[in-house]
Design an enzyme around this catalytic site. Structure first.
Site, PDB file in Angstrom:
ATOM      1  N   SER A  82       0.943  -1.133   0.170  1.00 44.62           N
ATOM      2  CA  SER A  82      -0.058   0.132   0.088  1.00 44.62           C
ATOM      3  C   SER A  82       0.757   1.257   0.002  1.00 44.62           C
ATOM      4  O   SER A  82       0.239   2.363   0.154  1.00 44.62           O
ATOM      5  CB  SER A  82      -0.981   0.051   1.205  1.00 44.62           C
ATOM      6  N   THR A 184      -1.756   3.791   3.730  1.00 40.29           N
ATOM      7  CA  THR A 184      -0.999   5.072   3.757  1.00 40.29           C
ATOM      8  C   THR A 184      -0.043   4.806   5.091  1.00 40.29           C
ATOM      9  O   THR A 184      -0.499   4.239   5.966  1.00 40.29           O
ATOM     10  CB  THR A 184      -1.836   6.194   3.829  1.00 40.29           C
ATOM     11  N   THR A 202       1.681   7.130  -0.087  1.00 36.98           N
ATOM     12  CA  THR A 202       0.848   5.825  -0.542  1.00 36.98           C
ATOM     13  C   THR A 202       0.790   5.600  -1.821  1.00 36.98           C
ATOM     14  O   THR A 202       1.326   6.390  -2.820  1.00 36.98           O
ATOM     15  CB  THR A 202      -0.466   6.292  -0.028  1.00 36.98           C
ATOM     16  N   ARG A 212      -6.469   8.526 -10.627  1.00 38.85           N
ATOM     17  CA  ARG A 212      -7.425   8.871  -9.084  1.00 38.85           C
ATOM     18  C   ARG A 212      -6.238   9.238  -8.200  1.00 38.85           C
ATOM     19  O   ARG A 212      -5.310   8.533  -7.972  1.00 38.85           O
ATOM     20  CB  ARG A 212      -8.049   7.652  -8.649  1.00 38.85           C
ATOM     21  N   VAL A 213      -6.579  10.358  -7.333  1.00 40.47           N
ATOM     22  CA  VAL A 213      -5.747  10.831  -6.404  1.00 40.47           C
ATOM     23  C   VAL A 213      -6.719  10.836  -5.201  1.00 40.47           C
ATOM     24  O   VAL A 213      -7.525  11.360  -5.268  1.00 40.47           O
ATOM     25  CB  VAL A 213      -5.213  12.074  -6.805  1.00 40.47           C
ATOM     26  N   GLY A 214      -6.067  10.191  -3.978  1.00 40.75           N
ATOM     27  CA  GLY A 214      -6.733  10.349  -2.849  1.00 40.75           C
ATOM     28  C   GLY A 214      -6.328  11.607  -1.982  1.00 40.75           C
ATOM     29  O   GLY A 214      -5.781  12.584  -2.457  1.00 40.75           O
ATOM     30  N   ASP A 215      -6.444  11.527  -0.580  1.00 41.67           N
ATOM     31  CA  ASP A 215      -6.144  12.363   0.300  1.00 41.67           C
ATOM     32  C   ASP A 215      -4.889  12.644   0.567  1.00 41.67           C
ATOM     33  O   ASP A 215      -4.241  13.527   0.911  1.00 41.67           O
ATOM     34  CB  ASP A 215      -6.846  12.091   1.549  1.00 41.67           C
ATOM     35  N   THR A 235      -5.576   8.061   7.096  1.00 40.70           N
ATOM     36  CA  THR A 235      -5.444   6.872   6.392  1.00 40.70           C
ATOM     37  C   THR A 235      -6.947   6.528   5.979  1.00 40.70           C
ATOM     38  O   THR A 235      -7.899   6.705   7.023  1.00 40.70           O
ATOM     39  CB  THR A 235      -4.680   5.880   7.103  1.00 40.70           C
ATOM     40  N   GLY A 236      -6.908   5.483   5.048  1.00 45.03           N
ATOM     41  CA  GLY A 236      -8.338   5.072   4.782  1.00 45.03           C
ATOM     42  C   GLY A 236      -8.916   5.845   3.275  1.00 45.03           C
ATOM     43  O   GLY A 236      -8.071   6.129   2.564  1.00 45.03           O
ATOM     44  N   GLY A 238      -9.834   7.838   0.971  1.00 46.13           N
ATOM     45  CA  GLY A 238      -9.151   9.441   0.802  1.00 46.13           C
ATOM     46  C   GLY A 238     -10.356  10.101   0.360  1.00 46.13           C
ATOM     47  O   GLY A 238     -10.439  11.379   0.635  1.00 46.13           O
TER      48      GLY A 238
HETATM   49  N1  GLY Z   1      -5.698   7.297   1.874  1.00 39.91           N
HETATM   50  C1  GLY Z   1      -4.993   6.946   0.886  1.00 39.91           C
HETATM   51  C2  GLY Z   1      -6.183   7.123  -0.436  1.00 39.91           C
HETATM   52  O1  GLY Z   1      -7.225   7.114  -0.031  1.00 39.91           O
HETATM   53  O2  GLY Z   1      -5.522   7.105  -1.463  1.00 39.91           O
END
Ligand code: GLY
Length: 324
Positions: A82, A184, A202, A212-215, A235-236, A238
């Site tokens: 991850s 993450t 991450t 796709r981009v997360g938080d 984490t989790g 995003g």
């Molecule tokens: N928390 C990481 C993501 O959603 O990419």
């Protein structure tokens, strides 16, 4: 011969030239006592990462150097699916990485959707220190990394490729909480000069859509550091963190006087309010460290852990959860 008063003045002037003395004076003027160095990070793989960070922090080093060095451990670990090298790819088979950093002066750097570079937290730091920008993405971020000496590496390991090919047989997008969701490493550190820094890195959600981009690379979502207050990371899933500006929310709650754990709980509850039904594919955890060296976490589903390393602690702690 110097009088006692002159000697004390002389000693005081010499002491004042030390960085520690500066921090001590700052702490005294804000009626804090220096809490001593401490590093916290998400998940059980944070233990090993903290150990690397501690080599710097425990020797009086800078919090920013410590967190970058700490997260380099999971970034380079092919068994960690991850983060970094060996991360699970997107649905098209590309491993794309996201990361950001913040230091005690409120400086920030970030990279998103980067391929072929392992140490993206260090790359985000480079963006912070060497460019007039905060964020570089995709090809541009990779190009900047290669131009700055980061080696080009194929991030897709044979075992991650095998898992992806297996996933392609059904191609169902349904992440498993605390397995594909422990996606993450966020790391926060307070150094012996009393300064905070943080980073978050991450490979994002497994089998995400390409692009796709997360938080994690978003300042205020996956990470926020305010040297007057504290630092927070997440984490989790995003998408849910982005929608509440999660880490910034945690900082503002601490600014209002809440403990790190209470601040994290408020952020989690804001997400739960929008998603009131327990779902095993919706995990989010927040982790926070305040200026006094106090730490705490809160998550939606049971199972989130965080690692702590200080002079008195080297341990893994279960984050409290909204749902049992
Ligand atoms: N928390 C990481 C993501 O959603 O990419």
């Amino acid at each position: 011969m110097k009088t006692r008063r002159e000697l004390l003045q002389y000693a005081g002037a010499a002491f004042a030239t030390l960085p520690f003395a500066k921090a001590f004076a700052q702490a005294k003027s804000s009626s804090l006592t220096l809490p001593g160095p401490i590093v916290v990070s998400t998940w059980n793989f944070g233990m090993q990462a903290n150990e690397a960070a501690w080599k710097i922090l425990g020797n009086g080093g800078h919090a920013l150097d410590a967190v970058i060095s700490g997260v380099a451990v999971p970034e380079a670990d092919p068994k960690n699916t991850s983060v970094g090298y060996g991360g699970l790819p997107d649905r098209d088979g590309h491993v794309t990485l996201d990361a950001c950093v913040m230091d005690e002066n409120g400086n920030a750097g970030s990279v998103a959707c980067v391929e072929n570079i392992v140490h993206v937290a260090a790359l985000a730091r480079k963006v912070m220190e060497k460019t007039p920008h905060v964020m570089l993405v995709g090809e541009g971020a990779q190009q900047f990394g290669l131009a700055n000496g980061f080696p080009k590496t194929n991030l897709l390991t044979p075992s991650s490729e095998k898992l992806w090919r297996e996933w392609l047989k059904t191609a169902q997008y349904k992440p498993i909480a605390n397995i594909e969701n422990h996606d993450t490493i966020g790391m926060l550190a307070l150094d012996s000069a009393g300064n905070l820094s943080g980073t978050c890195t991450t490979s994002g959600m497994a089998y995400k859509m390409h692009g796709r981009v997360g938080d994690s690379p978003l300042i205020g979502a996956g990470l926020y550091v305010d040297n007057e207050v504290g630092a927070a990371t997440s984490t989790g899933v995003g998408e849910e963190v982005i929608k509440i500006c999660g880490s910034h929310l945690v900082i503002e709650q601490m600014r209002a006087g809440r403990s790190p754990e209470e601040a994290c709980r408020i952020a989690v509850e804001r997400i739960v309010k929008k998603n009131p039904v327990k779902r095993d594919d919706l995990q989010v955890g927040f982790l926070a460290l305040n200026k006094h060296g106090e730490h705490g976490a809160y998550c939606i589903l049971k199972g989130f852990q965080y690692a702590v390393r200080s002079n008195s602690q080297n341990t893994l702690i279960d984050g409290k959860s909204h749902f049992a």
